[in-house]
Design an enzyme around this catalytic site. Structure first.
Site, mmCIF file in Angstrom:
data_model
loop_
_atom_site.group_PDB
_atom_site.id
_atom_site.type_symbol
_atom_site.label_atom_id
_atom_site.label_comp_id
_atom_site.label_asym_id
_atom_site.label_seq_id
_atom_site.Cartn_x
_atom_site.Cartn_y
_atom_site.Cartn_z
ATOM 1 N N TYR A 153 13.033 28.687 -27.872
ATOM 2 C CA TYR A 153 11.579 28.747 -28.082
ATOM 3 C C TYR A 153 11.232 28.815 -29.563
ATOM 4 O O TYR A 153 10.229 28.260 -29.995
ATOM 5 C CB TYR A 153 10.960 29.918 -27.294
ATOM 6 C CG TYR A 153 10.627 29.483 -25.882
ATOM 7 C CD1 TYR A 153 9.461 28.775 -25.615
ATOM 8 C CD2 TYR A 153 11.502 29.715 -24.839
ATOM 9 C CE1 TYR A 153 9.168 28.324 -24.345
ATOM 10 C CE2 TYR A 153 11.224 29.272 -23.563
ATOM 11 C CZ TYR A 153 10.054 28.575 -23.314
ATOM 12 O OH TYR A 153 9.766 28.111 -22.058
ATOM 13 N N ASP B 227 0.929 24.436 -26.886
ATOM 14 C CA ASP B 227 1.049 24.212 -28.331
ATOM 15 C C ASP B 227 -0.170 24.625 -29.154
ATOM 16 O O ASP B 227 -0.118 24.638 -30.382
ATOM 17 C CB ASP B 227 1.406 22.734 -28.608
ATOM 18 C CG ASP B 227 0.432 21.734 -27.979
ATOM 19 O OD1 ASP B 227 -0.779 22.037 -27.906
ATOM 20 O OD2 ASP B 227 0.891 20.644 -27.578
ATOM 21 N N HIS C 104 -0.705 27.559 -18.965
ATOM 22 C CA HIS C 104 0.716 27.898 -19.088
ATOM 23 C C HIS C 104 1.007 28.765 -20.309
ATOM 24 O O HIS C 104 2.154 28.858 -20.740
ATOM 25 C CB HIS C 104 1.557 26.612 -19.122
ATOM 26 C CG HIS C 104 1.539 25.852 -17.823
ATOM 27 N ND1 HIS C 104 2.017 24.570 -17.691
ATOM 28 C CD2 HIS C 104 1.106 26.221 -16.590
ATOM 29 C CE1 HIS C 104 1.868 24.176 -16.422
ATOM 30 N NE2 HIS C 104 1.314 25.149 -15.746
ATOM 31 N N CYS D 75 9.940 44.865 -28.954
ATOM 32 C CA CYS D 75 8.497 45.172 -28.925
ATOM 33 C C CYS D 75 8.227 46.281 -29.935
ATOM 34 O O CYS D 75 8.921 47.301 -29.924
ATOM 35 C CB CYS D 75 8.100 45.626 -27.516
ATOM 36 S SG CYS D 75 6.421 46.274 -27.439
ATOM 37 N N SER E 134 1.692 14.212 -15.789
ATOM 38 C CA SER E 134 2.385 13.466 -14.733
ATOM 39 C C SER E 134 1.883 13.851 -13.354
ATOM 40 O O SER E 134 2.167 13.163 -12.373
ATOM 41 C CB SER E 134 3.891 13.720 -14.829
ATOM 42 O OG SER E 134 4.132 15.115 -14.748
ATOM 43 N N ASN F 143 -3.490 7.543 -18.870
ATOM 44 C CA ASN F 143 -2.033 7.713 -18.925
ATOM 45 C C ASN F 143 -1.404 6.326 -19.073
ATOM 46 O O ASN F 143 -1.831 5.395 -18.387
ATOM 47 C CB ASN F 143 -1.556 8.376 -17.617
ATOM 48 C CG ASN F 143 -0.149 8.957 -17.731
ATOM 49 O OD1 ASN F 143 0.777 8.287 -18.178
ATOM 50 N ND2 ASN F 143 -0.004 10.198 -17.301
HETATM 51 N N1 APR Z 1 -1.169 9.484 -23.869
HETATM 52 C C1 APR Z 1 -1.390 9.852 -22.584
HETATM 53 N N2 APR Z 1 -0.397 10.137 -21.726
HETATM 54 C C2 APR Z 1 0.862 10.032 -22.158
HETATM 55 C C3 APR Z 1 1.167 9.651 -23.482
HETATM 56 C C4 APR Z 1 0.089 9.365 -24.368
HETATM 57 N N3 APR Z 1 0.270 9.004 -25.636
HETATM 58 N N4 APR Z 1 2.513 9.654 -23.614
HETATM 59 C C5 APR Z 1 3.032 10.027 -22.439
HETATM 60 N N5 APR Z 1 2.042 10.241 -21.531
HETATM 61 C C6 APR Z 1 2.129 10.677 -20.143
HETATM 62 C C7 APR Z 1 3.415 10.326 -19.425
HETATM 63 O O1 APR Z 1 3.315 9.026 -18.854
HETATM 64 C C8 APR Z 1 3.482 11.410 -18.363
HETATM 65 O O2 APR Z 1 2.801 11.033 -17.186
HETATM 66 O O3 APR Z 1 2.109 12.085 -20.171
HETATM 67 C C9 APR Z 1 2.730 12.590 -18.999
HETATM 68 C C10 APR Z 1 3.606 13.749 -19.397
HETATM 69 O O4 APR Z 1 4.135 14.297 -18.243
HETATM 70 P P1 APR Z 1 4.992 15.637 -18.233
HETATM 71 O O5 APR Z 1 6.027 15.593 -19.315
HETATM 72 O O6 APR Z 1 5.407 15.853 -16.833
HETATM 73 O O7 APR Z 1 3.957 16.735 -18.730
HETATM 74 P P2 APR Z 1 2.961 17.633 -17.906
HETATM 75 O O8 APR Z 1 2.280 16.860 -16.837
HETATM 76 O O9 APR Z 1 2.147 18.334 -18.934
HETATM 77 O O10 APR Z 1 3.968 18.679 -17.255
HETATM 78 C C11 APR Z 1 3.437 19.795 -16.612
HETATM 79 O O11 APR Z 1 5.576 20.860 -16.544
HETATM 80 O O12 APR Z 1 7.068 20.489 -18.231
HETATM 81 C C12 APR Z 1 6.414 21.487 -17.516
HETATM 82 O O13 APR Z 1 5.341 23.527 -17.972
HETATM 83 C C13 APR Z 1 5.543 22.228 -18.458
HETATM 84 O O14 APR Z 1 3.166 22.239 -18.744
HETATM 85 C C14 APR Z 1 4.254 21.433 -18.376
HETATM 86 C C15 APR Z 1 4.212 21.024 -16.907
#
Ligand code: APR
Length: 244
Positions: free
Chosen positions: A68, A105, A120, A147, A189, A213
């Protein structure tokens, strides 16, 4: 500027209550790696999905803390991009606006968004697992640092796989989704619940759901508008066309 499907710009302009749900994709253009990206250097042999768990922290707190700390370094060097900026602008233009993010972030606030629900947590904060409080570590050399109040090893203030989301945040997000007219799903996703359920709650309430997306997701077939493109390239002209 790309042409938008008929009805989309007007729907955004006329919506009274707008919700945006964001995921790792919106930060991709800021250089923040997602959990599903291959990891760099030292961390390449670890699977993030196995490090971001309470079991991993229990088993090897030093390893998890150091991972982290590395991710926090990446996030602190990252800057918000045009997608983050466009959502901050949309908040200023829409009568009622909530931004719900799965990202840890902090880049939305840095871009000027104010009404932000962090589902999250936030990687820039630390939490005492014994007291349940957000604290500022003062012995940065330790991994994990103790802590300052009770000496328990601190953890990052994020939600790990298998953990419940903070109740107030998921309630606020769900309430906003159920009462909005327009719901934007950007860079997620749609695989991780309960966040993935939010656009469907909006759909049940009759909201217009818009997905942005570069890839298709399980939501694509259900969204009123599913735009294939990057957040930083699609959001600025879309918000500009509605409110510019
Ligand atoms: N603009 C828009 N979408 C994008 C871009 C971009 N420039 N680049 C990638 N993507 C899309 C990908 O196609 C994908 O569908 O962003 C998505 C990212 O998916 P994940 O990595 O699964 O992220 P997320 O949906 O935030 O995951 C949910 O899972 O990883 C854990 O806790 C973590 O908060 C996160 C949660």
């Amino acid at each position: 500027m790309p042409g938008f499907p008929p009805g989309l710009v007007g729907a955004l302009r006329e919506a009274r209550r707008v919700v945006a749900l964001t995921g790792a994709g919106i930060s991709a253009e800021s250089g923040v790696p997602t959990f599903r990206d291959a990891q760099a250097g030292l961390w390449a042999r670890y699977d993030p999905r196995e490090l971001a768990t309470p079991e991993a922290f229990e088993h090897d707190p030093e390893l998890v803390w150091k991972w982290y700390a590395w991710r926090r370094g990446l996030v602190e060097r990252a800057r918000p991009n045009a997608g983050h900026a466009a959502l901050a602008e949309l908040e200023r233009a829409a009568p009622v606006f909530s931004l719900v993010t799965q990202n840890v972030d902090g880049l939305h606030r840095e871009a000027g968004s104010e009404n932000v629900v962090e589902l999250h947590g936030n990687i820039r904060r630390s939490r005492c697992p014994a007291e349940g409080l957000t604290v500022e570590p003062d012995e940065a050399g330790h991994a994990p640092p103790p802590c300052p109040n009770c000496g328990s090893p601190l953890r990052p203030d994020v939600v790990w796989f298998g953990e419940a989301l903070p109740a107030a945040e998921i309630e606020a997000a769900s309430g906003a989704a159920r009462s909005c007219d327009l719901f934007l799903s950007v860079g997620t996703s749609g695989l991780v619940y309960p966040a993935a359920a939010l656009p469907y709650e909006a759909l049940e309430n009759g909201a217009t759901v818009v997905e942005i997306n570069p890839e298709r997701t399980p939501l694509s077939a259900h969204a009123g508008f599913s735009l294939r493109g990057k957040a930083g390239e699609v959001l600025p002209p879309l918000v500009g066309a509605a409110f510019g």
